[in-house]
Design an enzyme around this catalytic site. Structure first.
Site, PDB file in Angstrom:
ATOM      1  N   LYS A 241      37.454  -9.470 -21.949  1.00 51.82           N
ATOM      2  CA  LYS A 241      38.665 -10.159 -21.522  1.00 51.82           C
ATOM      3  C   LYS A 241      39.892  -9.261 -21.611  1.00 51.82           C
ATOM      4  CE  LYS A 241      37.377 -14.993 -22.206  1.00 51.82           C
ATOM      5  NZ  LYS A 241      37.683 -16.259 -22.906  1.00 51.82           N
ATOM      6  N   ARG A 275      29.827 -15.905 -26.951  1.00 50.18           N
ATOM      7  CA  ARG A 275      29.558 -16.047 -25.514  1.00 50.18           C
ATOM      8  C   ARG A 275      29.862 -14.702 -24.857  1.00 50.18           C
ATOM      9  NH1 ARG A 275      32.500 -17.175 -20.865  1.00 50.18           N
ATOM     10  NH2 ARG A 275      31.382 -18.402 -19.274  1.00 50.18           N
TER      11      ARG A 275
END
Length: 296
Positions: A241, A275
């Site tokens: 991210k 995740r």
């Protein structure tokens, strides 16, 4: 992954990690050690281009890779939640998910599958018609007011995530007066609403990158262990991210090393589920942290 129906704690597992179990179709998934959730994006526009899988061949290869490399959950998403993502129609999201779930169930009928959706009708379809096991809702029930009642009726584990705004607005001007307090209160209030409806298995996701600046993300990670006040398992999604690639001034394709560092920190602070895009490196991080924490 499942947490016990009454959130009962068992004896301590990995040092600092409260071991829960969650129920999936009558089976218990033990979280005394962290689990890895592999990402399968059935989208043409997810922020990390290499995660996009749309053909049967691509989906098959990705599913096999996720399971071969040691993930215990496959998280399937058909709606890109990157900032400013297109708001696709319900019918298109459902079509994409049905296509992927048919392939997964044909190849691996016993695999534990999570569906990444904030739409109650889509969640119900995936659980009732295609055997999805977990609902992963980025909106914490805010983008569909029928979601909590639907999850209660389906009787499946629910991943409750914090997000400020929507995918289309969340990164415009994120602001908090007291970040950690606001995130905990947001999650606690929704946990209470879920409990009132009889939802037993709840996983918390603080929502890294969803309505948060770079500074917000690192402040939240630094205090991640404080979410354990809610006595529920914590899922962390930081894989490749912007909190990695913007800080390091690189591309998402170059953010694996930074991601692994964040995964290690999250494990040390009590994450139960990670995740991830890259399953094998994450499984290795779990093994290394586990070994270290076993030492006197």
């Amino acid at each position: 992954m499942y947490f016990c129906a009454n959130n009962r704690k068992t004896e301590m597992g990995m040092k600092g990690l409260i071991p829960y179990t969650i129920q999936i179709k009558g089976r218990l998934l033990d979280l005394s050690e962290p689990h890895v959730m592999g990402i399968l994006n059935i989208t043409p526009d997810s922020f990390y281009a290499e995660s996009r899988k749309q053909t049967e061949h691509e989906i098959t290869e990705r599913v096999e890779q996720i399971l071969r490399e040691g993930a215990s959950i496959i998280d399937v998403g058909a709606y890109s939640s990157r900032p400013n993502a297109e708001n696709i129609p319900v019918e298109e999201e459902r079509r994409r998910l049905e296509y992927a779930l048919c392939i997964i169930r044909r190849l691996h009928p016993e695999a534990t599958v999570s569906v990444d959706t904030f739409r109650a009708d889509v969640a119900a379809c995936c659980v009732e018609e295609y055997g999805a096991d977990i609902i992963n809702d980025i909106s914490g029930g805010e983008m569909d007011d029928r979601m909590f009642d639907t999850v209660a009726r389906l009787n499946v584990p629910y991943i409750l995530m914090h997000m400020q705004g929507t995918p289309q607005t969340m990164q415009q001007h994120p602001h908090y007066d007291y970040l950690l307090k606001e995130v905990i209160v947001y999650l606690a209030e929704r946990v209470n609403r879920l409990r009132e409806r009889g939802v037993k298995d709840i996983i918390l996701d603080p929502g890294f990158g969803f309505g948060k600046t770079l500074e917000h993300n690192y402040e939240l990670l630094n205090h991640l262990e404080e979410l354990r006040l809610l006595e529920l398992p914590i899922l962390v999604g930081v894989s490749r991210k912007s909190m990695v690639y913007k800080l390091l001034d690189c591309l998402p394709q170059e953010a694996l090393n930074g991601t692994t560092v964040l995964h290690t920190l999250a494990l040390l602070k009590g994450a139960s589920i990670l995740r991830v895009h890259d399953v094998a490196p994450c499984v290795e991080a779990v093994r290394i942290v586990k070994k270290m924490l076993e030492q006197p």
